[in-house]
Motif scaffolding. Structure first.
Motif, PDB file in Angstrom:
ATOM      1  N   SER A 124     -12.859   7.518  -8.166  1.00 34.28           N
ATOM      2  CA  SER A 124     -13.620   6.303  -8.470  1.00 34.28           C
ATOM      3  C   SER A 124     -15.096   6.590  -8.711  1.00 34.28           C
ATOM      4  O   SER A 124     -15.831   5.726  -9.211  1.00 34.28           O
ATOM      5  CB  SER A 124     -13.480   5.300  -7.325  1.00 34.28           C
ATOM      6  OG  SER A 124     -13.952   5.861  -6.115  1.00 34.28           O
ATOM      7  N   LYS A 136      -2.469   3.923  -3.816  1.00 33.90           N
ATOM      8  CA  LYS A 136      -2.239   2.832  -4.757  1.00 33.90           C
ATOM      9  C   LYS A 136      -1.970   1.574  -3.947  1.00 33.90           C
ATOM     10  O   LYS A 136      -1.151   1.588  -3.021  1.00 33.90           O
ATOM     11  CB  LYS A 136      -1.045   3.131  -5.676  1.00 33.90           C
ATOM     12  CG  LYS A 136      -1.283   4.272  -6.654  1.00 33.90           C
ATOM     13  CD  LYS A 136      -0.107   4.430  -7.613  1.00 33.90           C
ATOM     14  CE  LYS A 136      -0.382   5.544  -8.623  1.00 33.90           C
ATOM     15  NZ  LYS A 136       0.708   5.678  -9.615  1.00 33.90           N
ATOM     16  N   GLU A 137      -2.659   0.506  -4.308  1.00 36.52           N
ATOM     17  CA  GLU A 137      -2.479  -0.740  -3.562  1.00 36.52           C
ATOM     18  C   GLU A 137      -2.380  -1.920  -4.521  1.00 36.52           C
ATOM     19  O   GLU A 137      -3.143  -2.017  -5.488  1.00 36.52           O
ATOM     20  CB  GLU A 137      -3.637  -0.950  -2.587  1.00 36.52           C
ATOM     21  CG  GLU A 137      -3.445  -2.147  -1.671  1.00 36.52           C
ATOM     22  CD  GLU A 137      -4.430  -2.135  -0.516  1.00 36.52           C
ATOM     23  OE1 GLU A 137      -4.061  -1.675   0.580  1.00 36.52           O
ATOM     24  OE2 GLU A 137      -5.580  -2.578  -0.730  1.00 36.52           O
ATOM     25  N   ASP A 170     -10.515   5.622   4.025  1.00 38.96           N
ATOM     26  CA  ASP A 170     -11.702   4.853   3.632  1.00 38.96           C
ATOM     27  C   ASP A 170     -12.612   5.730   2.778  1.00 38.96           C
ATOM     28  O   ASP A 170     -13.735   6.049   3.142  1.00 38.96           O
ATOM     29  CB  ASP A 170     -12.432   4.345   4.876  1.00 38.96           C
ATOM     30  CG  ASP A 170     -13.447   3.250   4.536  1.00 38.96           C
ATOM     31  OD1 ASP A 170     -13.555   2.879   3.347  1.00 38.96           O
ATOM     32  OD2 ASP A 170     -14.131   2.769   5.457  1.00 38.96           O
ATOM     33  N   GLU A 171     -12.051   6.154   1.628  1.00 39.02           N
ATOM     34  CA  GLU A 171     -12.751   7.016   0.679  1.00 39.02           C
ATOM     35  C   GLU A 171     -13.258   8.272   1.377  1.00 39.02           C
ATOM     36  O   GLU A 171     -12.471   9.011   1.968  1.00 39.02           O
ATOM     37  CB  GLU A 171     -13.862   6.217  -0.025  1.00 39.02           C
ATOM     38  CG  GLU A 171     -13.316   5.059  -0.853  1.00 39.02           C
ATOM     39  CD  GLU A 171     -14.334   4.437  -1.773  1.00 39.02           C
ATOM     40  OE1 GLU A 171     -15.552   4.643  -1.571  1.00 39.02           O
ATOM     41  OE2 GLU A 171     -13.920   3.735  -2.727  1.00 39.02           O
ATOM     42  N   ARG A 190      -4.837  -3.461  -7.168  1.00 42.62           N
ATOM     43  CA  ARG A 190      -6.181  -3.640  -6.638  1.00 42.62           C
ATOM     44  C   ARG A 190      -6.921  -2.315  -6.510  1.00 42.62           C
ATOM     45  O   ARG A 190      -8.143  -2.264  -6.638  1.00 42.62           O
ATOM     46  CB  ARG A 190      -6.133  -4.333  -5.268  1.00 42.62           C
ATOM     47  CG  ARG A 190      -7.513  -4.542  -4.661  1.00 42.62           C
ATOM     48  CD  ARG A 190      -7.526  -5.477  -3.486  1.00 42.62           C
ATOM     49  NE  ARG A 190      -6.953  -4.894  -2.286  1.00 42.62           N
ATOM     50  CZ  ARG A 190      -6.938  -5.512  -1.104  1.00 42.62           C
ATOM     51  NH1 ARG A 190      -7.423  -6.749  -1.002  1.00 42.62           N
ATOM     52  NH2 ARG A 190      -6.407  -4.938  -0.055  1.00 42.62           N
ATOM     53  N   GLU A 191      -6.159  -1.239  -6.273  1.00 43.96           N
ATOM     54  CA  GLU A 191      -6.826   0.047  -6.071  1.00 43.96           C
ATOM     55  C   GLU A 191      -5.913   1.183  -6.503  1.00 43.96           C
ATOM     56  O   GLU A 191      -4.705   1.150  -6.273  1.00 43.96           O
ATOM     57  CB  GLU A 191      -7.212   0.224  -4.596  1.00 43.96           C
ATOM     58  CG  GLU A 191      -8.162   1.368  -4.341  1.00 43.96           C
ATOM     59  CD  GLU A 191      -8.782   1.318  -2.961  1.00 43.96           C
ATOM     60  OE1 GLU A 191      -9.743   2.070  -2.740  1.00 43.96           O
ATOM     61  OE2 GLU A 191      -8.314   0.528  -2.108  1.00 43.96           O
ATOM     62  N   ASP A 192      -6.497   2.166  -7.141  1.00 46.83           N
ATOM     63  CA  ASP A 192      -5.805   3.400  -7.533  1.00 46.83           C
ATOM     64  C   ASP A 192      -6.828   4.515  -7.364  1.00 46.83           C
ATOM     65  O   ASP A 192      -7.719   4.680  -8.187  1.00 46.83           O
ATOM     66  CB  ASP A 192      -5.305   3.313  -8.978  1.00 46.83           C
ATOM     67  CG  ASP A 192      -4.405   4.490  -9.346  1.00 46.83           C
ATOM     68  OD1 ASP A 192      -4.406   5.499  -8.610  1.00 46.83           O
ATOM     69  OD2 ASP A 192      -3.707   4.407 -10.372  1.00 46.83           O
ATOM     70  N   LEU A 193      -6.695   5.274  -6.291  1.00 48.92           N
ATOM     71  CA  LEU A 193      -7.730   6.218  -5.908  1.00 48.92           C
ATOM     72  C   LEU A 193      -7.132   7.583  -5.604  1.00 48.92           C
ATOM     73  O   LEU A 193      -6.085   7.683  -4.959  1.00 48.92           O
ATOM     74  CB  LEU A 193      -8.470   5.705  -4.665  1.00 48.92           C
ATOM     75  CG  LEU A 193      -9.550   6.600  -4.061  1.00 48.92           C
ATOM     76  CD1 LEU A 193     -10.736   6.721  -5.021  1.00 48.92           C
ATOM     77  CD2 LEU A 193      -9.994   6.061  -2.713  1.00 48.92           C
ATOM     78  N   THR A 206       0.843  -1.196   0.000  1.00 53.19           N
ATOM     79  CA  THR A 206       0.000   0.000   0.000  1.00 53.19           C
ATOM     80  C   THR A 206       0.876   1.243   0.000  1.00 53.19           C
ATOM     81  O   THR A 206       1.785   1.369   0.826  1.00 53.19           O
ATOM     82  CB  THR A 206      -0.912   0.028   1.239  1.00 53.19           C
ATOM     83  OG1 THR A 206      -1.703  -1.160   1.278  1.00 53.19           O
ATOM     84  CG2 THR A 206      -1.820   1.252   1.207  1.00 53.19           C
TER      85      THR A 206
END
Length: 269
Positions: free
Chosen positions: A131, A101-102, A173-174, A109-112, A83
């Protein structure tokens, strides 16, 4: 699992917090499994956490965080979770930008990306998520950003310690904010943390006092009796943390300081 800078990031301004300062620095911690509940499927865990902070209250803070951890279950294959986050918290805690980025086992898995602005700390903030284009979220009025919260806790330590209850928005968490319940102990005099006295990496901390701090993060909604996660550490007067414990409920990780570099100070007056 939430990104825990807490605090670190940690790890990290209200008028009462202006006396506290955090020096720019880069710290590296080795992670290991400290505890796993009997019902947990986790056998072992190990990894590293890198944390870098630059800037100041007058120019804003940039915090970079990377945590790469291998989780070995009692059955099945090892999982590597990597992460990385970069956060900018503008002067006065009015502007917040967060990129996450994770990767899991090398696969993204995630790019936020998150952006939040507000006219004043006591006003609601409006944020956007990459997102969910075209949608916005609201940050409660008075919510503390990470560095704003860290400085608040350091100021509480300078005043003799105690309990703090704050709403915190950190982007982990967003668009969700948390209720952070913190306990800051009385200041430990220089050289009182035996673990750090014996660690040559922490030599630059030996002349500083520190405070034991525990922060528990609860959801704003409902009446949860147990936190979603909890972090504890010793915070030195220059903002460097040692003795990390990252508690996720079913298991907890400990972090040992293995490298520390103090960076060039801010050019602000």
């Amino acid at each position: 699992m939430k990104s825990t800078v807490l605090l670190l990031c940690v790890l990290l301004l209200a008028p009462a917090a202006e006396a506290a300062t955090v020096v720019p620095h880069r710290a590296l911690y080795d992670l290991r499994l400290l505890r796993a509940e009997d019902g947990s499927s986790l056998q072992s865990a190990s990894g590293r956490l890198a944390f870098e902070i630059e800037g100041s209250s007058c120019e804003g803070y940039t915090v970079s965080f990377r945590m790469a951890t291998k989780y070995r279950p009692k059955e099945g294959e090892v999982t590597l979770i990597d992460t990385q986050t970069t956060t900018f918290e503008g002067p006065g805690a009015l502007d917040f930008r967060h990129q996450l980025k994770e990767k899991v086992d090398g696969a993204a898995r995630e790019d936020l990306r998150i952006r939040m602005t507000r006219a004043a700390v006591e006003k609601e903030g409006k944020g956007t998520l990459s997102s969910k284009p075209g949608e916005t979220f609201t940050v409660p009025a008075g919510a503390a950003l990470p560095m704003q919260h860290q400085l608040r806790l350091m100021s509480l330590g300078e005043a003799g310690g105690g309990r703090d209850s704050s709403i915190v928005f950190d982007g982990s968490d967003e668009g969700k904010s948390f209720r952070a319940i913190s306990f800051v102990g009385r200041e430990k005099p220089p050289g009182a943390v035996a673990r750090d006295v014996a660690n040559p990496v922490a030599a630059t901390l030996k002349a500083l006092g520190s405070w034991p701090i525990t922060v528990s993060y609860f959801p704003l909604e409902g009446e949860a009796e147990t936190p979603e996660y909890q972090v504890s550490f010793d915070m030195y007067a220059n903002g460097v943390a040692t003795g990390l414990v990252l508690d996720y409920g079913e298991f907890a990780l400990s972090g040992t300081l293995t490298d520390l570099k103090l960076l060039a100070p801010s050019s602000c007056p």
